[in-house]
Motif scaffolding. Structure first.
Motif, PDB file in Angstrom:
ATOM      1  N   UNK A 280       0.815  -1.223   0.000  1.00  0.00           N
ATOM      2  CA  UNK A 280       0.000   0.000   0.000  1.00  0.00           C
ATOM      3  C   UNK A 280       0.843   1.263   0.000  1.00  0.00           C
ATOM      4  N   UNK A 281       1.734   1.410  -0.984  1.00  0.00           N
ATOM      5  CA  UNK A 281       2.553   2.610  -1.070  1.00  0.00           C
ATOM      6  C   UNK A 281       1.746   3.728  -1.722  1.00  0.00           C
ATOM      7  N   UNK A 282       1.993   4.918  -1.240  1.00  0.00           N
ATOM      8  CA  UNK A 282       1.300   6.082  -1.771  1.00  0.00           C
ATOM      9  C   UNK A 282       2.104   6.633  -2.941  1.00  0.00           C
TER      10      UNK A 282
ATOM     11  N   UNK B 132      10.771   3.175  -6.613  1.00  0.00           N
ATOM     12  CA  UNK B 132       9.672   4.126  -6.811  1.00  0.00           C
ATOM     13  C   UNK B 132       9.775   5.189  -5.722  1.00  0.00           C
ATOM     14  N   UNK B 133       9.916   6.428  -6.153  1.00  0.00           N
ATOM     15  CA  UNK B 133       9.972   7.535  -5.187  1.00  0.00           C
ATOM     16  C   UNK B 133       8.594   7.750  -4.569  1.00  0.00           C
TER      17      UNK B 133
ATOM     18  N   UNK C 263       6.335  10.040  -1.352  1.00  0.00           N
ATOM     19  CA  UNK C 263       6.407  11.302  -0.598  1.00  0.00           C
ATOM     20  C   UNK C 263       7.261  11.154   0.661  1.00  0.00           C
ATOM     21  N   UNK C 264       7.685  12.296   1.176  1.00  0.00           N
ATOM     22  CA  UNK C 264       8.503  12.376   2.393  1.00  0.00           C
ATOM     23  C   UNK C 264       9.829  11.638   2.241  1.00  0.00           C
ATOM     24  N   UNK C 265      10.384  11.658   1.021  1.00  0.00           N
ATOM     25  CA  UNK C 265      11.701  11.106   0.726  1.00  0.00           C
ATOM     26  C   UNK C 265      11.792   9.615   1.049  1.00  0.00           C
ATOM     27  N   UNK C 266      10.686   8.914   0.916  1.00  0.00           N
ATOM     28  CA  UNK C 266      10.689   7.469   1.055  1.00  0.00           C
ATOM     29  C   UNK C 266      10.915   6.832  -0.314  1.00  0.00           C
ATOM     30  N   UNK C 267      11.404   5.596  -0.305  1.00  0.00           N
ATOM     31  CA  UNK C 267      11.639   4.874  -1.544  1.00  0.00           C
ATOM     32  C   UNK C 267      11.075   3.471  -1.410  1.00  0.00           C
ATOM     33  N   UNK C 268      10.270   3.075  -2.377  1.00  0.00           N
ATOM     34  CA  UNK C 268       9.751   1.710  -2.444  1.00  0.00           C
ATOM     35  C   UNK C 268      10.637   0.902  -3.381  1.00  0.00           C
ATOM     36  N   UNK C 269      11.000  -0.302  -2.949  1.00  0.00           N
ATOM     37  CA  UNK C 269      11.809  -1.210  -3.761  1.00  0.00           C
ATOM     38  C   UNK C 269      10.993  -2.478  -3.980  1.00  0.00           C
ATOM     39  N   UNK C 270      10.771  -2.821  -5.258  1.00  0.00           N
ATOM     40  CA  UNK C 270       9.970  -3.988  -5.601  1.00  0.00           C
ATOM     41  C   UNK C 270      10.726  -4.860  -6.590  1.00  0.00           C
ATOM     42  N   UNK C 271      10.447  -6.164  -6.514  1.00  0.00           N
ATOM     43  CA  UNK C 271      11.060  -7.125  -7.413  1.00  0.00           C
ATOM     44  C   UNK C 271       9.962  -7.979  -8.024  1.00  0.00           C
ATOM     45  N   UNK C 272      10.084  -8.246  -9.337  1.00  0.00           N
ATOM     46  CA  UNK C 272       9.054  -8.980 -10.069  1.00  0.00           C
ATOM     47  C   UNK C 272       9.692 -10.120 -10.862  1.00  0.00           C
ATOM     48  N   UNK C 273       8.904 -11.174 -11.060  1.00  0.00           N
ATOM     49  CA  UNK C 273       9.299 -12.282 -11.924  1.00  0.00           C
ATOM     50  C   UNK C 273       8.052 -12.942 -12.491  1.00  0.00           C
TER      51      UNK C 273
ATOM     52  N   UNK D 117       8.812  -9.233  -4.029  1.00  0.00           N
ATOM     53  CA  UNK D 117       9.446  -8.439  -2.975  1.00  0.00           C
ATOM     54  C   UNK D 117       8.856  -7.053  -3.002  1.00  0.00           C
ATOM     55  N   UNK D 118       8.609  -6.507  -1.827  1.00  0.00           N
ATOM     56  CA  UNK D 118       8.104  -5.144  -1.721  1.00  0.00           C
ATOM     57  C   UNK D 118       8.382  -4.573  -0.348  1.00  0.00           C
ATOM     58  N   UNK D 119       9.064  -3.447  -0.309  1.00  0.00           N
ATOM     59  CA  UNK D 119       9.348  -2.775   0.951  1.00  0.00           C
ATOM     60  C   UNK D 119       9.548  -1.298   0.663  1.00  0.00           C
ATOM     61  N   UNK D 120       9.388  -0.478   1.665  1.00  0.00           N
ATOM     62  CA  UNK D 120       9.607   0.963   1.524  1.00  0.00           C
ATOM     63  C   UNK D 120      10.202   1.488   2.819  1.00  0.00           C
TER      64      UNK D 120
END
Length: 239
Positions: free
Chosen positions: A89-91, A128-129, A131-141, A151-154
């Motif tokens: 649920x990343x914004x 994925x940038x 708001x508030x200088x957070x970064x989401x990192x996702x991995x797909x296959x 994988x998904x984390x922020x």
């Protein structure tokens, strides 16, 4: 004889030296052995969750043919239409700027490809940038001809690295002079990237506290001289 002396000399130069006494090895000691086992899992750490990205396909399941922006848009659309919370649920804001003249404002960063699972096929790694200088990192296959987020984390990410088959995230810690470092690795049983190593590391001396400026002394107030007492001259006293 010369060869014997030469060998003896080499042996003297490389002889073993004692490093001093070593501490006695001690096995782990279990604390509170009568403590009952936990009845519920710990708080959700965001690991082990996967999500199928509907509507995204590629010829031959070649993930290099997938448009990264389309992947993020499909996930955001599915999250908006679903009544239940999305696994990620990343914004994400600013997707409308992708592919336009303002593409520099596009939150989806350059895509990277690496075989993280060991099956000989590349996975897609997106940043994925937020708001508030957070970064989401996702991995797909691709799994079963379906694009799947494994994988998904922020976080307040400082940097992202790939070492071997691990995705390593460095994030800001709330302790000055430290940072969080998490290594995500592929788990064949869970079919997902799991945070296999999470640690806090020293990165440098803590920032020196700022010293408040020393207040300047106030200028002394001028003293008022006492009034002069008129002196009486002898001639005036005679009068």
């Amino acid at each position: 004889m010369a060869s014997v002396l030469l060998l003896a000399g080499c042996g003297d130069a490389g002889e073993l030296r004692s490093a001093g006494p070593t501490s006695t090895a001690m096995g782990p000691a279990r604390l509170w052995p009568t403590l009952p086992p936990a009845s519920a899992a710990a708080d959700d750490y965001g690991s082990g969750k996967t999500e199928v990205v509907h509507g995204i396909t590629a010829k031959g399941d070649d993930i290099h043919r997938v448009n990264p922006v389309d992947v993020v848009r499909a996930q955001e659309a599915a999250a908006s239409a679903s009544p239940s919370p999305s696994p990620s649920p990343d914004n994400v804001v600013g997707l409308d700027d992708c592919g336009t003249e303002d593409s520099a404002k596009c939150p989806v960063l350059k895509a990277y490809y690496r075989d993280l699972t060991g099956d000989g096929k590349d996975e897609l790694v997106l940043g994925i940038r937020l708001p508030k200088r957070q970064l989401a990192v996702r991995c797909y296959k691709f799994e079963g001809h379906k694009l799947t987020q494994v994988m998904g984390t922020s976080d307040a990410v400082v940097s992202v690295e790939i070492a071997g088959r691990d995705v390593i995230l460095r994030a800001v810690a709330d302790l000055p002079g430290y940072e969080y470092r998490t290594a995500w690795s592929w788990d064949a049983h869970q079919h997902a990237m799991l945070p296999t190593r999470d640690e806090i590391l020293r990165t440098g001396p803590p920032a020196a506290p700022t010293t408040p400026p020393t207040p300047k002394p106030e200028p002394a107030s001028p003293t008022t001289a006492p009034p002069k007492t008129p002196t009486t001259t002898p001639s005036a006293a005679a009068r």
